[in-house]
Scaffold this active site. Structure first.
Site, PDB file in Angstrom:
ATOM      1  N   THR A 197       0.845  -1.192   0.000  1.00  0.00           N
ATOM      2  CA  THR A 197       0.000   0.000   0.000  1.00  0.00           C
ATOM      3  C   THR A 197       0.877   1.238   0.000  1.00  0.00           C
ATOM      4  OG1 THR A 197      -1.970   1.005   1.011  1.00  0.00           O
ATOM      5  CG2 THR A 197      -0.231   0.251   2.512  1.00  0.00           C
ATOM      6  N   TYR A 198       0.248   2.394  -0.206  1.00  0.00           N
ATOM      7  CA  TYR A 198       0.967   3.657  -0.181  1.00  0.00           C
ATOM      8  C   TYR A 198       0.005   4.740   0.285  1.00  0.00           C
ATOM      9  CZ  TYR A 198      -1.390   4.587  -4.634  1.00  0.00           C
ATOM     10  OH  TYR A 198      -2.334   4.775  -5.609  1.00  0.00           O
TER      11      TYR A 198
ATOM     12  N   ASP B  94       4.872   1.560   0.959  1.00  0.00           N
ATOM     13  CA  ASP B  94       5.903   2.220   0.174  1.00  0.00           C
ATOM     14  C   ASP B  94       6.195   3.541   0.882  1.00  0.00           C
ATOM     15  OD1 ASP B  94       7.506   3.542  -1.608  1.00  0.00           O
ATOM     16  OD2 ASP B  94       6.209   3.265  -3.348  1.00  0.00           O
TER      17      ASP B  94
ATOM     18  N   ASP C 241      -3.690  -7.220  -3.425  1.00  0.00           N
ATOM     19  CA  ASP C 241      -3.586  -5.760  -3.378  1.00  0.00           C
ATOM     20  C   ASP C 241      -4.781  -5.155  -2.659  1.00  0.00           C
ATOM     21  OD1 ASP C 241      -1.257  -6.062  -4.756  1.00  0.00           O
ATOM     22  OD2 ASP C 241      -1.982  -5.210  -6.638  1.00  0.00           O
TER      23      ASP C 241
ATOM     24  N   ASP D  35      -6.675  -2.924  -3.668  1.00  0.00           N
ATOM     25  CA  ASP D  35      -7.796  -2.623  -4.560  1.00  0.00           C
ATOM     26  C   ASP D  35      -8.423  -3.887  -5.154  1.00  0.00           C
ATOM     27  OD1 ASP D  35      -5.776  -3.334  -6.273  1.00  0.00           O
ATOM     28  OD2 ASP D  35      -5.950  -1.582  -7.581  1.00  0.00           O
TER      29      ASP D  35
ATOM     30  N   GLU E 243       5.095 -10.108 -11.856  1.00  0.00           N
ATOM     31  CA  GLU E 243       4.603 -11.473 -11.636  1.00  0.00           C
ATOM     32  C   GLU E 243       5.441 -12.492 -12.408  1.00  0.00           C
ATOM     33  OE1 GLU E 243       0.910  -8.710 -11.855  1.00  0.00           O
ATOM     34  OE2 GLU E 243       2.824  -8.969 -12.891  1.00  0.00           O
TER      35      GLU E 243
ATOM     36  N   HIS F 109     -10.027  -7.428  -9.807  1.00  0.00           N
ATOM     37  CA  HIS F 109      -9.129  -6.278  -9.725  1.00  0.00           C
ATOM     38  C   HIS F 109      -9.979  -5.013  -9.834  1.00  0.00           C
ATOM     39  CE1 HIS F 109      -5.728  -3.599 -10.652  1.00  0.00           C
ATOM     40  NE2 HIS F 109      -4.992  -4.513 -10.069  1.00  0.00           N
TER      41      HIS F 109
ATOM     42  N   ARG G  64     -11.152  -1.083  -8.806  1.00  0.00           N
ATOM     43  CA  ARG G  64     -10.396   0.162  -8.630  1.00  0.00           C
ATOM     44  C   ARG G  64     -11.289   1.226  -7.997  1.00  0.00           C
ATOM     45  NH1 ARG G  64      -8.581  -2.002 -13.416  1.00  0.00           N
ATOM     46  NH2 ARG G  64      -6.325  -2.160 -13.663  1.00  0.00           N
TER      47      ARG G  64
END
Length: 313
Positions: A71-72, A101, A165, A167, A250, A278, A280
């Site tokens: 994450t960031y 990050d 992730d 998201d 990957e 995935h 967003r």
């Protein structure tokens, strides 16, 4: 300027030029493509090894699933992690590794992890600056690499590594499918790319190729959320890595596992069902709010809390 001084200056300029060329060559060639030249910064923030307090009974014989989430800092960060974390509270034997990050650890993440009652590890590892300047930035690599090192040093051999992730949206049935992975298991990921799906191509319960809208010369055309790895199998490999090459993270990681198509375990009903997506979240600008008329109302402490969560400046 005397001849001697001109010679000395010429030597200095030439030496500087050679140094720049060699430095760039080391960066480009390195030990391997996408591998950093200098040591990466990795910081341990906090951890808790415990049973999931949200589940009445956990079978201690079940393999642990190590879920790695990079994450960031951004306005949506806490919202994304809250949504994903509350999904994970419904899963037995989970250890959630949240890796930022960042040079420092975000208190809102630590607070969330403590509150959720999961077994967790919180790490921080900023992307090396050299990669931030590239045209296509390899996001999430520094933090995944930090988490990967932690798993190699601390993960149980019977456990499973999974990159999820913040998201992503996931059906918790997928955790039951991946938990007994012996090498590497794979399944489709929805809402991604030109085909709206990224999936292994399966014949006779064996992976024979990949169906993905962005082949890009990759051997393993998969999304990060489309596979899991047995920890014992991971530890047997000589050098496991994830390259700083955007779009090839990957592929580079799976290649470092010395994986063959015949070794891949097929999940999600022969890769016919989608159990992870995935998604967003819409991005929000980080705003500075005007509060001159709200110093004596609830808006002042409300915005103070929003600032702590990184939602506003």
């Amino acid at each position: 300027m005397s001849r001697q001084k001109r010679v000395i200056m010429a030597v200095i300029i030439f030496g500087s030029f050679i140094y720049i060329v060699l430095t760039q060559a080391v960066h480009i060639l390195g030990g391997a493509p996408g591998e950093p030249v200098h040591p990466e910064i990795r910081k341990f923030c906090s951890s808790a090894s415990r049973k999931n307090v949200n589940i009445e009974y956990e079978d201690s014989n079940l393999p642990v699933i190590y879920v790695v989430t990079p994450t960031y800092r951004r306005p949506e960060m806490v919202a994304e992690l809250t949504r994903l974390g509350q999904t994970l509270t419904m899963v037995k034997r989970i250890h959630w590794i949240v890796a930022e990050d960042s040079h420092t650890c975000s208190p809102p993440i630590t607070s969330l992890l403590d509150r959720l009652g999961l077994s967790y590890t919180h790490l921080a590892s900023p992307m090396p600056e050299v990669y931030r300047r590239e045209k296509y930035v390899p996001r999430g690599v520094s933090n995944r690499r930090a988490a990967l090192q932690w798993v190699q040093e601390n993960g149980e051999d019977t456990g499973v590594l999974y990159f999820l992730d913040d998201d992503n949206a996931i059906d918790i049935r997928l955790f039951n499918e991946m938990r007994l992975t012996q090498t590497v298991s794979m399944w489709p990921v929805g809402l991604i790319g030109e085909y709206t799906v990224s999936s292994p191509v399966v014949k006779g319960n064996q992976v024979v190729g990949f169906y993905d809208g962005w082949p890009a010369g990759r051997k393993f055309q998969v999304d990060m959320a489309g596979f899991a790895v047995n920890i014992g199998y991971l530890k047997k490999q000589k050098k496991v890595t994830m390259p700083y090459i955007a779009g090839h993270e990957e592929d580079g990681f799976l290649k470092s596992l010395n994986l063959n198509l015949k070794d891949i375990e097929v999940k999600a009903d022969g890769c016919t069902n989608i159990l992870v997506w995935h998604t967003r979240t819409a991005k929000n600008p980080s705003r500075t709010l005007r509060l001159a008329h709200h110093q004596a109302t609830n808006i002042k402490p409300l915005t103070d809390n929003m600032r702590k969560m990184g939602m506003i400046k």
